[in-house]
Design an enzyme around this catalytic site. Sequence first.
Site, short mmCIF file in Angstrom:
data_model
loop_
_atom_site.label_atom_id
_atom_site.label_comp_id
_atom_site.label_asym_id
_atom_site.label_seq_id
_atom_site.Cartn_x
_atom_site.Cartn_y
_atom_site.Cartn_z
NE ARG A 1 -82.82 10.58 -26.49
CZ ARG A 1 -83.63 10.84 -27.51
NH1 ARG A 1 -84.94 10.75 -27.37
NH2 ARG A 1 -83.13 11.20 -28.67
N GLY B 1 -65.94 48.02 -11.54
CA GLY B 1 -66.53 46.74 -11.15
C GLY B 1 -65.58 46.02 -10.22
CB SER B 2 -62.56 43.95 -10.87
OG SER B 2 -63.23 42.99 -11.65
CD GLU C 1 -69.53 54.34 -8.60
OE1 GLU C 1 -68.68 54.93 -9.33
OE2 GLU C 1 -69.87 54.75 -7.48
CG LEU D 1 -69.10 47.88 -4.31
CD1 LEU D 1 -68.64 49.00 -3.38
CD2 LEU D 1 -68.52 46.55 -3.84
CG PHE E 1 -74.32 45.17 -1.72
CD1 PHE E 1 -74.07 45.34 -0.36
CD2 PHE E 1 -73.23 45.01 -2.58
CE1 PHE E 1 -72.77 45.34 0.14
CE2 PHE E 1 -71.93 45.02 -2.10
CZ PHE E 1 -71.71 45.18 -0.74
CD GLU F 1 -72.15 38.39 -3.52
OE1 GLU F 1 -71.42 38.09 -2.57
OE2 GLU F 1 -73.39 38.41 -3.47
C1 FAD Z 1 -76.60 39.82 -12.90
C2 FAD Z 1 -75.65 40.67 -12.12
C3 FAD Z 1 -76.00 41.07 -10.83
C4 FAD Z 1 -75.14 41.88 -10.09
N1 FAD Z 1 -75.53 42.33 -8.85
C5 FAD Z 1 -74.79 43.29 -8.23
C6 FAD Z 1 -75.27 43.92 -7.03
O1 FAD Z 1 -76.32 43.58 -6.49
N2 FAD Z 1 -74.52 44.92 -6.48
C7 FAD Z 1 -73.34 45.33 -7.01
O2 FAD Z 1 -72.72 46.26 -6.46
N3 FAD Z 1 -72.85 44.74 -8.15
C8 FAD Z 1 -73.54 43.75 -8.77
N4 FAD Z 1 -73.09 43.16 -9.92
C9 FAD Z 1 -71.81 43.62 -10.49
C10 FAD Z 1 -70.68 42.60 -10.41
O3 FAD Z 1 -70.26 42.46 -9.08
C11 FAD Z 1 -69.58 43.06 -11.38
O4 FAD Z 1 -70.08 42.83 -12.70
C12 FAD Z 1 -68.29 42.34 -11.14
O5 FAD Z 1 -67.70 42.78 -9.94
C13 FAD Z 1 -67.28 42.55 -12.28
O6 FAD Z 1 -67.16 43.91 -12.60
P1 FAD Z 1 -67.28 44.36 -14.13
O7 FAD Z 1 -68.50 43.75 -14.70
O8 FAD Z 1 -67.15 45.83 -14.19
O9 FAD Z 1 -66.02 43.68 -14.86
P2 FAD Z 1 -64.53 44.24 -14.89
O10 FAD Z 1 -64.08 44.60 -13.54
O11 FAD Z 1 -64.44 45.27 -15.96
O12 FAD Z 1 -63.72 42.94 -15.36
C14 FAD Z 1 -63.63 42.54 -16.72
C15 FAD Z 1 -62.64 41.36 -16.79
O13 FAD Z 1 -61.34 41.78 -16.36
C16 FAD Z 1 -60.90 40.94 -15.30
N5 FAD Z 1 -60.09 41.75 -14.37
C17 FAD Z 1 -60.40 42.96 -13.81
N6 FAD Z 1 -59.42 43.35 -12.99
C18 FAD Z 1 -58.49 42.36 -12.99
C19 FAD Z 1 -57.24 42.17 -12.33
N7 FAD Z 1 -56.75 43.06 -11.44
N8 FAD Z 1 -56.52 41.06 -12.61
C20 FAD Z 1 -57.03 40.10 -13.46
N9 FAD Z 1 -58.20 40.23 -14.11
C21 FAD Z 1 -58.91 41.35 -13.87
C22 FAD Z 1 -62.16 40.40 -14.65
O14 FAD Z 1 -61.90 39.20 -13.94
C23 FAD Z 1 -63.04 40.20 -15.87
O15 FAD Z 1 -62.70 38.99 -16.49
C24 FAD Z 1 -73.89 42.29 -10.65
C25 FAD Z 1 -73.53 41.85 -11.93
C26 FAD Z 1 -74.39 41.06 -12.66
C27 FAD Z 1 -73.97 40.65 -14.06
#
Ligand code: FAD
Length: 383
Positions: A268, A131-132, A127, A125, A123, A363
């Site tokens: 234990r 992320g979020s 980049e 999605l 999947f 997710e």
């Molecule tokens: C092991 C692993 C497997 C994954 N598998 C997939 C996959 O199969 N396909 C896929 O598409 N993605 C995948 N992901 C990506 C995952 O969904 C993202 O890492 C996640 O959505 C968070 O995005 P980010 O890491 O860019 O963090 P960011 O979006 O940069 O967030 C950083 C911090 O800021 C906070 N934050 C961001 N925006 C807001 C807001 N508006 N208000 C409050 N807080 C906020 C977040 O909660 C977080 O604490 C995977 C990630 C990991 C680690």
Amino acid sequence: MNLELSDEQRAVQDLARDFTAREITPHVTEWDRAEQVDRGIVKKLGEVGFLGLTIDERYGGSGGDHLAYCLVTEELGRGDSSVRGIVSVSLGLVAKTIAAWGNEEQKQQWLPGLTSGSFVGSFGLTEPGTGSDAGNLSTKAVRDGDAYVVNGTKMFITNGTWADVVLLFARTNDEPGHKGVSAFLTPTDTPGLTRREIHGKLGLRGQATAELVLEGVRVPASAMLGPEGKGFSVAMSALAKGRMSVAAGCVGIAQAALDAAVKYAGEREQFGTSIARHQLVQELISDIAVDVDAARLLTWRVADLIDRGQPFATESSKAKLFASEAAVRAANNCLQVFGGYGYIDEYPAGKLLRDARVMTLYEGTSQIQKLLIGRALTGVSAF
Ligand SMILES: Cc1cc2nc3c(=O)[nH]c(=O)nc-3n(C[C@H](O)[C@H](O)[C@H](O)COP(=O)(O)OP(=O)(O)OC[C@H]3O[C@@H](n4cnc5c(N)ncnc54)[C@H](O)[C@@H]3O)c2cc1C
């Protein structure tokens, strides 16, 4: 209201429990240390029917309801979250989304392979820069005759290096935000698509997580899943059910933490007696037990809503939020029961905690789930 499982659901649960005990549990430490589960597990998951749950038998699926899907996901997660994640993505995010949004040709092309385990799905999605804020993704798909030419980078893609197909989200027009996004079923052997495995993860070490680079990847227009410009709706519908699957996996982690903590506490001895007799150890165990029950009930409610055709997205966010935070707490409490032995990988607690930790991130992070729940309750969007 009756929370008793039906005979059929109980049989599926027993099957998943036996499968996990036989095919997964004996290898968990070895796979974690090697940073790779045995790929043969995918075919076995297909043979036993776990990759076809809820999918129509016409496409090789094994039918069953969403509660059965949760029961299997919980048992797999209890054994190894890396294996559970393969199913949650290949079936939960990809096959189920094709079943919901695909035309007949797309269903025929991909579902029999995905449900049998001949194909693995991923999947795409996230980049590097989004992320979020996934709706602002920047991967572009530009129309060229009867195809689209795709350029961009995808990050953290579960099953990435193993997958035969990636459900890829890319921008097909200049509309701002999520409105310009479309979804494509892209075979991973398409020229221009390269994959790099991401190493050094805290947990889920057995799982293949990858960065995908797309340079001039030609995808036929017929590979678009759902209408043009509706890709974000495709992604959100997949994730709404996907969050239930993550929640069920988290119940599995918390249950494994409970099992391990109770067993160890009974074995234990300190201060001349079993540590199970010390009330502060009992507190740790009872905290885990309450988290297990609460997370499971929230998760089952989502399955019940889906199976009755009711709205479920907010309840899925609640279940994912609670169960993921509960899994982290439960695994951490379990490690505390094990004392110093919890800190080494000959015992299960450390891996449970490492695997649990990602559940509050992917997710949709816990913060994003809270925003989704808040939006549903107030009608006001924070995004
Ligand atoms: C092991 C692993 C497997 C994954 N598998 C997939 C996959 O199969 N396909 C896929 O598409 N993605 C995948 N992901 C990506 C995952 O969904 C993202 O890492 C996640 O959505 C968070 O995005 P980010 O890491 O860019 O963090 P960011 O979006 O940069 O967030 C950083 C911090 O800021 C906070 N934050 C961001 N925006 C807001 C807001 N508006 N208000 C409050 N807080 C906020 C977040 O909660 C977080 O604490 C995977 C990630 C990991 C680690």
